[in-house]
Scaffold this motif. Structure first.
Motif, PDB file in Angstrom:
ATOM      1  N   MET A   1       0.853  -1.184   0.142  1.00 40.68           N
ATOM      2  CA  MET A   1       0.111  -0.173  -0.058  1.00 40.68           C
ATOM      3  C   MET A   1       0.633   1.281  -0.608  1.00 40.68           C
ATOM      4  N   ASP A   2       1.261   1.408  -1.078  1.00 35.20           N
ATOM      5  CA  ASP A   2       2.017   3.507  -1.448  1.00 35.20           C
ATOM      6  C   ASP A   2       1.906   4.190  -2.206  1.00 35.20           C
ATOM      7  N   GLY A   3       2.265   5.297  -1.149  1.00 34.91           N
ATOM      8  CA  GLY A   3       2.310   5.711  -2.445  1.00 34.91           C
ATOM      9  C   GLY A   3       0.971   7.453  -1.633  1.00 34.91           C
ATOM     10  N   ASN A   4       0.607   7.368   0.570  1.00 36.11           N
ATOM     11  CA  ASN A   4       0.573   7.597   0.972  1.00 36.11           C
ATOM     12  C   ASN A   4       0.454   9.823   1.221  1.00 36.11           C
ATOM     13  N   GLY A   5       2.349   9.112   1.461  1.00 31.39           N
ATOM     14  CA  GLY A   5       2.895  10.973   1.358  1.00 31.39           C
ATOM     15  C   GLY A   5       2.497  12.189   0.241  1.00 31.39           C
ATOM     16  N   ARG A   6       2.911  10.782  -1.075  1.00 36.61           N
ATOM     17  CA  ARG A   6       2.569  11.810  -2.310  1.00 36.61           C
ATOM     18  C   ARG A   6       1.131  11.925  -2.629  1.00 36.61           C
ATOM     19  N   TRP A   7       0.282  11.194  -2.241  1.00 34.65           N
ATOM     20  CA  TRP A   7      -1.575  11.914  -2.213  1.00 34.65           C
ATOM     21  C   TRP A   7      -1.384  12.599  -1.932  1.00 34.65           C
ATOM     22  N   LEU A  14      -0.508  17.354   4.886  1.00 30.54           N
ATOM     23  CA  LEU A  14       0.708  16.686   5.746  1.00 30.54           C
ATOM     24  C   LEU A  14       0.532  15.137   5.306  1.00 30.54           C
ATOM     25  N   ARG A  15       1.283  14.424   5.815  1.00 36.90           N
ATOM     26  CA  ARG A  15       1.479  13.333   5.388  1.00 36.90           C
ATOM     27  C   ARG A  15       0.265  11.829   5.810  1.00 36.90           C
ATOM     28  N   ALA A  16       0.028  12.844   7.194  1.00 38.80           N
ATOM     29  CA  ALA A  16      -0.694  12.561   7.890  1.00 38.80           C
ATOM     30  C   ALA A  16      -2.224  11.841   7.205  1.00 38.80           C
ATOM     31  N   GLY A  18      -2.326  12.219   4.226  1.00 36.32           N
ATOM     32  CA  GLY A  18      -2.736  10.590   3.218  1.00 36.32           C
ATOM     33  C   GLY A  18      -2.943   9.280   4.110  1.00 36.32           C
ATOM     34  N   HIS A  19      -2.034   8.998   4.918  1.00 33.44           N
ATOM     35  CA  HIS A  19      -2.171   8.130   5.924  1.00 33.44           C
ATOM     36  C   HIS A  19      -3.324   7.884   6.556  1.00 33.44           C
ATOM     37  N   GLU A  20      -4.344   8.646   7.102  1.00 29.25           N
ATOM     38  CA  GLU A  20      -5.698   8.176   7.063  1.00 29.25           C
ATOM     39  C   GLU A  20      -6.149   7.893   6.233  1.00 29.25           C
ATOM     40  N   GLU A  49      11.602  -1.451   7.785  1.00 30.10           N
ATOM     41  CA  GLU A  49      12.109  -0.152   7.357  1.00 30.10           C
ATOM     42  C   GLU A  49      12.064   1.262   7.917  1.00 30.10           C
ATOM     43  N   ASN A  50      10.618   1.140   7.786  1.00 32.81           N
ATOM     44  CA  ASN A  50       9.638   2.205   7.881  1.00 32.81           C
ATOM     45  C   ASN A  50       9.855   3.137   9.349  1.00 32.81           C
ATOM     46  N   TRP A  51      10.440   2.356  10.685  1.00 31.98           N
ATOM     47  CA  TRP A  51      10.978   2.396  11.672  1.00 31.98           C
ATOM     48  C   TRP A  51      11.929   3.627  11.438  1.00 31.98           C
ATOM     49  N   ASN A  52      12.826   4.009  10.404  1.00 34.53           N
ATOM     50  CA  ASN A  52      13.415   5.163  10.242  1.00 34.53           C
ATOM     51  C   ASN A  52      13.330   5.872   9.616  1.00 34.53           C
ATOM     52  N   ARG A  53      11.594   5.890  10.206  1.00 33.27           N
ATOM     53  CA  ARG A  53      10.826   7.638   9.084  1.00 33.27           C
ATOM     54  C   ARG A  53      11.242   8.199  10.975  1.00 33.27           C
ATOM     55  N   PRO A  54      10.904   9.439  10.559  1.00 31.14           N
ATOM     56  CA  PRO A  54      10.643  10.498  11.450  1.00 31.14           C
ATOM     57  C   PRO A  54      10.117   9.592  12.813  1.00 31.14           C
ATOM     58  N   LEU A  56       7.791  11.506  14.416  1.00 24.61           N
ATOM     59  CA  LEU A  56       6.418  12.632  14.159  1.00 24.61           C
ATOM     60  C   LEU A  56       5.960  11.268  13.261  1.00 24.61           C
ATOM     61  N   GLU A  57       5.715  11.075  12.477  1.00 27.85           N
ATOM     62  CA  GLU A  57       5.493  10.275  11.580  1.00 27.85           C
ATOM     63  C   GLU A  57       5.345   8.783  12.246  1.00 27.85           C
ATOM     64  N   VAL A  58       5.917   8.023  12.325  1.00 26.75           N
ATOM     65  CA  VAL A  58       5.729   7.079  13.281  1.00 26.75           C
ATOM     66  C   VAL A  58       4.768   6.568  13.965  1.00 26.75           C
ATOM     67  N   THR A  60       2.956   9.014  13.936  1.00 29.19           N
ATOM     68  CA  THR A  60       1.336   9.037  13.995  1.00 29.19           C
ATOM     69  C   THR A  60       0.661   7.716  13.035  1.00 29.19           C
ATOM     70  N   LEU A  61       1.551   7.386  12.691  1.00 28.66           N
ATOM     71  CA  LEU A  61       1.147   5.784  11.882  1.00 28.66           C
ATOM     72  C   LEU A  61       0.559   4.530  12.812  1.00 28.66           C
ATOM     73  N   MET A  62       1.162   4.851  14.442  1.00 28.11           N
ATOM     74  CA  MET A  62       0.863   3.248  15.325  1.00 28.11           C
ATOM     75  C   MET A  62      -0.133   4.202  16.203  1.00 28.11           C
TER      76      MET A  62
HETATM   77  C1  IPE Z   1       1.937   4.499   1.945  1.00 29.71           C
HETATM   78  O1  IPE Z   1       2.665   5.470   1.957  1.00 29.71           O
HETATM   79  C2  IPE Z   1       2.130   3.650   3.546  1.00 29.71           C
HETATM   80  C3  IPE Z   1       3.324   3.697   4.720  1.00 29.71           C
HETATM   81  C4  IPE Z   1       4.992   2.862   4.726  1.00 29.71           C
HETATM   82  C5  IPE Z   1       3.064   3.138   5.670  1.00 29.71           C
HETATM   83  P1  IPE Z   1       4.083   6.347   2.004  1.00 29.71           P
HETATM   84  O2  IPE Z   1       3.930   6.331   3.399  1.00 29.71           O
HETATM   85  O3  IPE Z   1       5.056   5.029   2.027  1.00 29.71           O
HETATM   86  O4  IPE Z   1       3.550   7.443   0.838  1.00 29.71           O
HETATM   87  P2  IPE Z   1       4.947   8.103  -0.273  1.00 29.71           P
HETATM   88  O5  IPE Z   1       5.709   6.802  -1.075  1.00 29.71           O
HETATM   89  O6  IPE Z   1       5.669   8.691   0.618  1.00 29.71           O
HETATM   90  O7  IPE Z   1       4.394   8.635  -1.474  1.00 29.71           O
END
Ligand code: IPE
Ligand code: MG
Length: 227
Positions: A1-7, A14-16, A18-20, A49-54, A56-58, A60-62
Motif C-alpha cells: 500500500m504505497d503512495g499515501n505521502g505523495r497523495w 501533511l503526510r498524515a 494521506g495515511h488517514e 525499514e519504516n521504523w527509520n522514518r521521522p 512523528l510519522e512513526v 502517527t502511523l502507530m
Molecule cells: C504507504 O505510503 C504507507 C506506509 C508505508 C506506512 P507512503 O508513506 O510510503 O507514501 P509515499 O511513498 O511517501 O508517497
C-alpha cells in the motif's frame, strides 16, 4: 500500500492526511476481497525499514493503527473476517500490540477470509528468525540438518498458516518488492499500478484481478502441460 505521502503532498496536505485517507482504501479493499471469496489478503502496513522514518510519522502511523483497529473491528465481525498479523510484533508499542491481540482474539473464529497485517515486517528479518529457530532445533536434536526441506522452512516463517502468494499488488508506480514476502512470492503474479494508495478503490482491485486472470501460471512447466 504505497503512495499515501505523495497523495497528501499533491493536495498540499501533511503526510498524515494521506495515511488517514489510506485507511478508507483498506476498508474498501478488505470488503471487496471478502465479497469476491478471496480467502487470504495480506496488507503490508508497516515495514521494518519504516521504523527509520521521522519519529512523528512513526507515532502517527502507530496511533492510526490503534484507532483503525478499534474502529474496524465492526467491519471484520460484520464480514466474518479473521484478523492475523505477521512481523516482528514484539517491537510494536504495547498499546498497538494490546489492541491487535484483542482484535485477533475477537475474530479468531471467523471463517470467510483471513486478513493478515504485515507489521514491523521485513522478509529478511523473517528469514533470519526462521534460520535461528531451525538452528536451535538442530542444536537440540529436534530436527536433523538432512531433513530440512522447504516445508520445514515454511513452518517456521511468520506466514506458516498462509498459502503462497498468488497475486501481489503494489500501488503508486514503484516497481520493486521492498522486502515483502520474498520467499512466499516465488511464483506470485506481480501487478504494478500508478494509482496512489488512497485512490485505490474497488474497481482498481477488479482491474488487478482481471489482469491476474489473463496470466498463464506455468510454475516452470510448459503451456501444453498445464492446459
Ligand atoms: C504507504 O505510503 C504507507 C506506509 C508505508 C506506512 P507512503 O508513506 O510510503 O507514501 P509515499 O511513498 O511517501 O508517497
Ligand atoms: Mg512509499
Amino acid at each position: 500500500m504505497d503512495g499515501n505521502g505523495r497523495w497528501a503532498k499533491q493536495k498540499g496536505m501533511l503526510r498524515a492526511f494521506g495515511h488517514e485517507n489510506g485507511t478508507k482504501s483498506v476498508r474498501e479493499t478488505v470488503e471487496a476481497c471478502a465479497e469476491l471469496g478471496i480467502e487470504n489478503l495480506t496488507l503490508y502496513a508497516f515495514s521494518t525499514e519504516n521504523w527509520n522514518r521521522p519519529k512523528l510519522e512513526v507515532d502517527t502511523l502507530m496511533k492510526l493503527l490503534v484507532s483503525s483497529l478499534k474502529k474496524e473491528i465492526k467491519t471484520l465481525l460484520d464480514n466474518n473476517i479473521k484478523l492475523s498479523a505477521i512481523g516482528n510484533l514484539k517491537s510494536l508499542p504495547k498499546k498497538v500490540l494490546r489492541e491487535l491481540n484483542e482484535v485477533i482474539e475477537n475474530t479468531k473464529d471467523n471463517k470467510r477470509m483471513t486478513l493478515t497485517l504485515a507489521l514491523s515486517y521485513g522478509s529478511r528479518e523473517e528469514l533470519l528468525n526462521t534460520v535461528k529457530e531451525i538452528s536451535i532445533k538442530v542444536k537440540n536434536n529436534i530436527i536433523s540438518p538432512e531433513n530440512i526441506d522447504e516445508s520445514i522452512i515454511n513452518e517456521h516463517l511468520y506466514t506458516r498458516n498462509l498459502p503462497d502468494v498468488d497475486l501481489l499488488i503494489r500501488t503508486s508506480g514503484e516497481q520493486r518488492i521492498s522486502n515483502f514476502l520474498l520467499w512466499q512470492i516465488a511464483y506470485a503474479e506481480l501487478y504494478f499500478t500508478p494509482i496512489l494508495w488512497p485512490d485505490f478503490k474497488r474497481l482498481h482491485l477488479y482491474d488487478a484481478i482481471i489482469e491476474y486472470q489473463k496470466r498463464e501460471r506455468r510454475f516452470g512447466k510448459t503451456s501444453e502441460q498445464i492446459s
